[in-house]
Design a protein around this motif. Sequence first.
Motif, PDB file in Angstrom:
ATOM      1  N   TYR A 190       0.842  -1.206   0.000  1.00  0.00           N
ATOM      2  CA  TYR A 190       0.000   0.000   0.000  1.00  0.00           C
ATOM      3  C   TYR A 190       0.874   1.252   0.000  1.00  0.00           C
ATOM      4  O   TYR A 190       0.632   2.193  -0.772  1.00  0.00           O
ATOM      5  CB  TYR A 190      -0.916   0.001   1.223  1.00  0.00           C
ATOM      6  CG  TYR A 190      -1.832   1.198   1.293  1.00  0.00           C
ATOM      7  CD1 TYR A 190      -3.099   1.160   0.713  1.00  0.00           C
ATOM      8  CD2 TYR A 190      -1.435   2.372   1.932  1.00  0.00           C
ATOM      9  CE1 TYR A 190      -3.943   2.265   0.769  1.00  0.00           C
ATOM     10  CE2 TYR A 190      -2.264   3.472   1.990  1.00  0.00           C
ATOM     11  CZ  TYR A 190      -3.518   3.419   1.409  1.00  0.00           C
ATOM     12  OH  TYR A 190      -4.341   4.517   1.456  1.00  0.00           O
ATOM     13  N   TYR A 240      -9.393  -5.830   2.741  1.00  0.00           N
ATOM     14  CA  TYR A 240      -9.951  -4.649   2.088  1.00  0.00           C
ATOM     15  C   TYR A 240      -9.777  -3.388   2.925  1.00  0.00           C
ATOM     16  O   TYR A 240      -9.729  -2.282   2.374  1.00  0.00           O
ATOM     17  CB  TYR A 240     -11.403  -4.904   1.694  1.00  0.00           C
ATOM     18  CG  TYR A 240     -11.454  -5.801   0.478  1.00  0.00           C
ATOM     19  CD1 TYR A 240     -11.305  -5.269  -0.797  1.00  0.00           C
ATOM     20  CD2 TYR A 240     -11.554  -7.183   0.611  1.00  0.00           C
ATOM     21  CE1 TYR A 240     -11.290  -6.088  -1.917  1.00  0.00           C
ATOM     22  CE2 TYR A 240     -11.535  -8.015  -0.503  1.00  0.00           C
ATOM     23  CZ  TYR A 240     -11.401  -7.457  -1.768  1.00  0.00           C
ATOM     24  OH  TYR A 240     -11.357  -8.274  -2.875  1.00  0.00           O
ATOM     25  N   ARG A 279      -6.337  -2.347   1.806  1.00  0.00           N
ATOM     26  CA  ARG A 279      -6.425  -1.825   0.436  1.00  0.00           C
ATOM     27  C   ARG A 279      -7.000  -0.410   0.415  1.00  0.00           C
ATOM     28  O   ARG A 279      -6.677   0.392  -0.463  1.00  0.00           O
ATOM     29  CB  ARG A 279      -7.304  -2.746  -0.417  1.00  0.00           C
ATOM     30  CG  ARG A 279      -6.625  -4.035  -0.863  1.00  0.00           C
ATOM     31  CD  ARG A 279      -7.632  -4.980  -1.509  1.00  0.00           C
ATOM     32  NE  ARG A 279      -8.314  -4.390  -2.642  1.00  0.00           N
ATOM     33  CZ  ARG A 279      -8.102  -4.728  -3.923  1.00  0.00           C
ATOM     34  NH1 ARG A 279      -7.196  -5.657  -4.219  1.00  0.00           N
ATOM     35  NH2 ARG A 279      -8.783  -4.160  -4.893  1.00  0.00           N
ATOM     36  N   GLU A 280      -7.853  -0.105   1.390  1.00  0.00           N
ATOM     37  CA  GLU A 280      -8.513   1.201   1.436  1.00  0.00           C
ATOM     38  C   GLU A 280      -7.852   2.163   2.414  1.00  0.00           C
ATOM     39  O   GLU A 280      -8.349   3.270   2.637  1.00  0.00           O
ATOM     40  CB  GLU A 280      -9.986   0.997   1.807  1.00  0.00           C
ATOM     41  CG  GLU A 280     -10.759   0.212   0.748  1.00  0.00           C
ATOM     42  CD  GLU A 280     -12.107  -0.289   1.247  1.00  0.00           C
ATOM     43  OE1 GLU A 280     -12.527   0.132   2.356  1.00  0.00           O
ATOM     44  OE2 GLU A 280     -12.723  -1.113   0.545  1.00  0.00           O
ATOM     45  N   PRO A 288      -3.734   5.017  -3.995  1.00  0.00           N
ATOM     46  CA  PRO A 288      -4.222   6.330  -3.554  1.00  0.00           C
ATOM     47  C   PRO A 288      -3.505   7.492  -4.219  1.00  0.00           C
ATOM     48  O   PRO A 288      -4.107   8.519  -4.503  1.00  0.00           O
ATOM     49  CB  PRO A 288      -3.994   6.310  -2.039  1.00  0.00           C
ATOM     50  CG  PRO A 288      -2.964   5.240  -1.817  1.00  0.00           C
ATOM     51  CD  PRO A 288      -3.229   4.217  -2.875  1.00  0.00           C
ATOM     52  N   TRP A 336      -6.555  -2.931  -8.306  1.00  0.00           N
ATOM     53  CA  TRP A 336      -6.481  -1.883  -7.279  1.00  0.00           C
ATOM     54  C   TRP A 336      -5.965  -0.594  -7.882  1.00  0.00           C
ATOM     55  O   TRP A 336      -5.071  -0.610  -8.735  1.00  0.00           O
ATOM     56  CB  TRP A 336      -5.546  -2.355  -6.166  1.00  0.00           C
ATOM     57  CG  TRP A 336      -5.366  -1.430  -5.001  1.00  0.00           C
ATOM     58  CD1 TRP A 336      -6.298  -1.096  -4.060  1.00  0.00           C
ATOM     59  CD2 TRP A 336      -4.164  -0.749  -4.618  1.00  0.00           C
ATOM     60  NE1 TRP A 336      -5.749  -0.258  -3.117  1.00  0.00           N
ATOM     61  CE2 TRP A 336      -4.435  -0.029  -3.437  1.00  0.00           C
ATOM     62  CE3 TRP A 336      -2.872  -0.690  -5.161  1.00  0.00           C
ATOM     63  CZ2 TRP A 336      -3.473   0.749  -2.789  1.00  0.00           C
ATOM     64  CZ3 TRP A 336      -1.913   0.078  -4.525  1.00  0.00           C
ATOM     65  CH2 TRP A 336      -2.216   0.796  -3.346  1.00  0.00           C
ATOM     66  N   ARG A 386      -7.423   1.810   5.696  1.00  0.00           N
ATOM     67  CA  ARG A 386      -8.123   1.902   6.976  1.00  0.00           C
ATOM     68  C   ARG A 386      -7.457   1.029   8.035  1.00  0.00           C
ATOM     69  O   ARG A 386      -6.727   0.097   7.717  1.00  0.00           O
ATOM     70  CB  ARG A 386      -9.588   1.471   6.808  1.00  0.00           C
ATOM     71  CG  ARG A 386     -10.398   2.382   5.911  1.00  0.00           C
ATOM     72  CD  ARG A 386     -11.867   1.985   5.883  1.00  0.00           C
ATOM     73  NE  ARG A 386     -12.108   0.786   5.073  1.00  0.00           N
ATOM     74  CZ  ARG A 386     -12.412  -0.406   5.569  1.00  0.00           C
ATOM     75  NH1 ARG A 386     -12.482  -0.590   6.885  1.00  0.00           N
ATOM     76  NH2 ARG A 386     -12.631  -1.433   4.763  1.00  0.00           N
TER      77      ARG A 386
END
Length: 214
Positions: free
Chosen positions: A97, A123, A126-127, A207, A204, A129
Motif C-alpha cells: 500500500y 480490504y 487496500r482502502e 491512492p 487496485w 483503513r
Amino acid sequence: MNGSFGWHASSEAGSEPLRRPTLTINGFELLDTATAPAGSSELLDGVKKAWGFVPNLNRVLAVSPAALEAYATLWGIAEKTSFTPQERNIAYLAIIYENECTYCMAGHTNLSKMAKVADADIYAIREGRELDDPKLEALRSFAAKLTRNRGFVGEADVTAFKAAGYTNQSALDLLVLAATKLISNYTNHLADTPTDDFMKGVEWVAPGHLKADA
C-alpha cells in the motif's frame, strides 16, 4: 498496466518464424524458460512448477538473473520469519500500500485470501483503513511507517509495536519483507508490469494515482 501477453512471431521468406518476447509498456521483455538467460531459465522453471504458471513479475525479473535470484531467495527467507502466514500477508499488504504497487496489491489480495486472512482485513488495508484486531493493526501500522519513512520510526512507534506482542526480532523480520517487496514493487513501477489473469476482479487503484487524477 495493459501490456500485451504471449509472443510475436515474424519471419522472412523461406525462414523459420522468429519468436520475440512481448514488451511491457515501458519496454521490458516478458521472458520465459525458452528465452530467458541461462541464469534465469532454471529459476523460472521452478516458479512454474510451484505456481502452475510464471507470473509476469518473474518474467520481467528474468531479464536480470541476479534480480530474479535475489527476489526468489528473499521470498523463501521471508517464509522463515517469526510471523504467521496471516501476519506475513498483512505486513506485505501494508508495505505494498505504501509503495503503491497496483500489480502486487492485486496479487497479494488473492495470496492473502489463500493464507486465510479475513476479507475485512484485506480490504481495510487496500482502502488505507485501520484493522479491528489490535495486534494486527499494530503490525499493519508499524510496517506502513517503516516503509513510508524508510526505516525512520520513533521510540513511541517501537514501544507500541512491542506492547502489542511483537519483539525486536519482529521489527527486523519486517525489514526482510520490506526488502522482498522493494524488489517486486519497484520492478513493477519500472517496467509497468501487466497484471496476470488470476488477478482479475481484485485490481487496485493506488491512492497516489487517485490524487493525481483529481
